[in-house]
Structure formats: structure tokens, C-alpha cells
Design a protein around this motif. Sequence first.
Motif, PDB file in Angstrom:
ATOM      1  N   ARG A 136      23.926  35.220  44.050  1.00 36.23           N
ATOM      2  CA  ARG A 136      24.211  36.498  44.578  1.00 36.23           C
ATOM      3  C   ARG A 136      25.664  36.303  45.194  1.00 36.23           C
ATOM      4  O   ARG A 136      26.572  36.996  45.449  1.00 36.23           O
ATOM      5  CB  ARG A 136      23.251  36.893  45.714  1.00 36.23           C
ATOM      6  N   SER A 137      25.732  35.232  46.205  1.00 41.66           N
ATOM      7  CA  SER A 137      26.962  34.761  46.960  1.00 41.66           C
ATOM      8  C   SER A 137      28.065  34.538  45.947  1.00 41.66           C
ATOM      9  O   SER A 137      29.381  35.048  46.404  1.00 41.66           O
ATOM     10  CB  SER A 137      26.377  33.476  47.618  1.00 41.66           C
ATOM     11  N   GLN A 138      27.862  33.898  44.784  1.00 39.15           N
ATOM     12  CA  GLN A 138      29.018  33.702  43.972  1.00 39.15           C
ATOM     13  C   GLN A 138      29.641  34.985  43.072  1.00 39.15           C
ATOM     14  O   GLN A 138      30.671  35.245  43.116  1.00 39.15           O
ATOM     15  CB  GLN A 138      28.461  32.580  42.729  1.00 39.15           C
ATOM     16  N   LEU A 139      28.458  36.009  43.056  1.00 35.11           N
ATOM     17  CA  LEU A 139      29.035  37.187  42.243  1.00 35.11           C
ATOM     18  C   LEU A 139      29.525  38.030  43.274  1.00 35.11           C
ATOM     19  O   LEU A 139      30.577  38.803  43.009  1.00 35.11           O
ATOM     20  CB  LEU A 139      27.691  38.004  42.076  1.00 35.11           C
TER      21      LEU A 139
ATOM     22  N   TYR B  25      37.016  39.342  45.639  1.00 37.29           N
ATOM     23  CA  TYR B  25      38.159  38.402  45.289  1.00 37.29           C
ATOM     24  C   TYR B  25      38.900  38.634  43.981  1.00 37.29           C
ATOM     25  O   TYR B  25      40.208  38.384  44.021  1.00 37.29           O
ATOM     26  CB  TYR B  25      38.030  36.953  45.745  1.00 37.29           C
ATOM     27  N   VAL B  26      38.259  39.189  42.934  1.00 41.56           N
ATOM     28  CA  VAL B  26      38.885  39.205  41.586  1.00 41.56           C
ATOM     29  C   VAL B  26      38.609  40.676  41.196  1.00 41.56           C
ATOM     30  O   VAL B  26      39.801  41.243  41.071  1.00 41.56           O
ATOM     31  CB  VAL B  26      38.134  38.288  40.707  1.00 41.56           C
ATOM     32  N   ILE B  27      37.286  41.229  41.100  1.00 43.91           N
ATOM     33  CA  ILE B  27      37.262  42.694  40.319  1.00 43.91           C
ATOM     34  C   ILE B  27      37.955  43.553  41.304  1.00 43.91           C
ATOM     35  O   ILE B  27      38.762  44.726  40.656  1.00 43.91           O
ATOM     36  CB  ILE B  27      35.798  42.705  40.075  1.00 43.91           C
ATOM     37  N   LEU B  28      37.467  43.756  42.665  1.00 45.82           N
ATOM     38  CA  LEU B  28      38.040  44.847  43.339  1.00 45.82           C
ATOM     39  C   LEU B  28      39.490  44.940  43.574  1.00 45.82           C
ATOM     40  O   LEU B  28      40.272  45.893  43.381  1.00 45.82           O
ATOM     41  CB  LEU B  28      37.443  44.852  44.793  1.00 45.82           C
TER      42      LEU B  28
END
Length: 72
Positions: free
Chosen positions: A29-32, A38-41
Motif C-alpha cells: 500500500r505504501s509503495q502504491l 509522485y508519478v500518476i497524479l
Amino acid sequence: MINVQIQIFLTLAVGYLVTKLGLLTKEGRSQLTNLVLYVILPCDIFRSFGVEMTGEILKQCASVLCISFGAQ
């Protein structure tokens, strides 16, 4: 703009479902969460700005700017 909002909502719904089913560990969960934050949004934000500037959009931006100055 609606497409970005739908994508974010679906991402949240899938994350909620996967968590409730117990398919993710706390570390996963933390990694997702980091991936989304930091990447998708940021990519979605940049993509949402990729609209053609028209006179109507500029008028709306000017209106919002004037309202924000008035609110201050």
C-alpha cells in the motif's frame, strides 16, 4: 477534466476494494501510494493542462482571477 476525475475516482475505488479484500500488505500500500502521489497524479495534472486555449477559456480564467482578488 471529467476524464481525469473519473480516473482518480476509479483508482481510489480499486485501491479500496483491493485493501478490503486483503490483497495488499502495508508495504505494498505504501509503495502504491507513493507511485500515485509522485508519478500518476503529476502526470494527470500536466495532461489536464493540455487543452487548447480559446477566448472563452481565457475569459473564464480572468473571471476566476478577479473573483479571487475580490475574495482577498
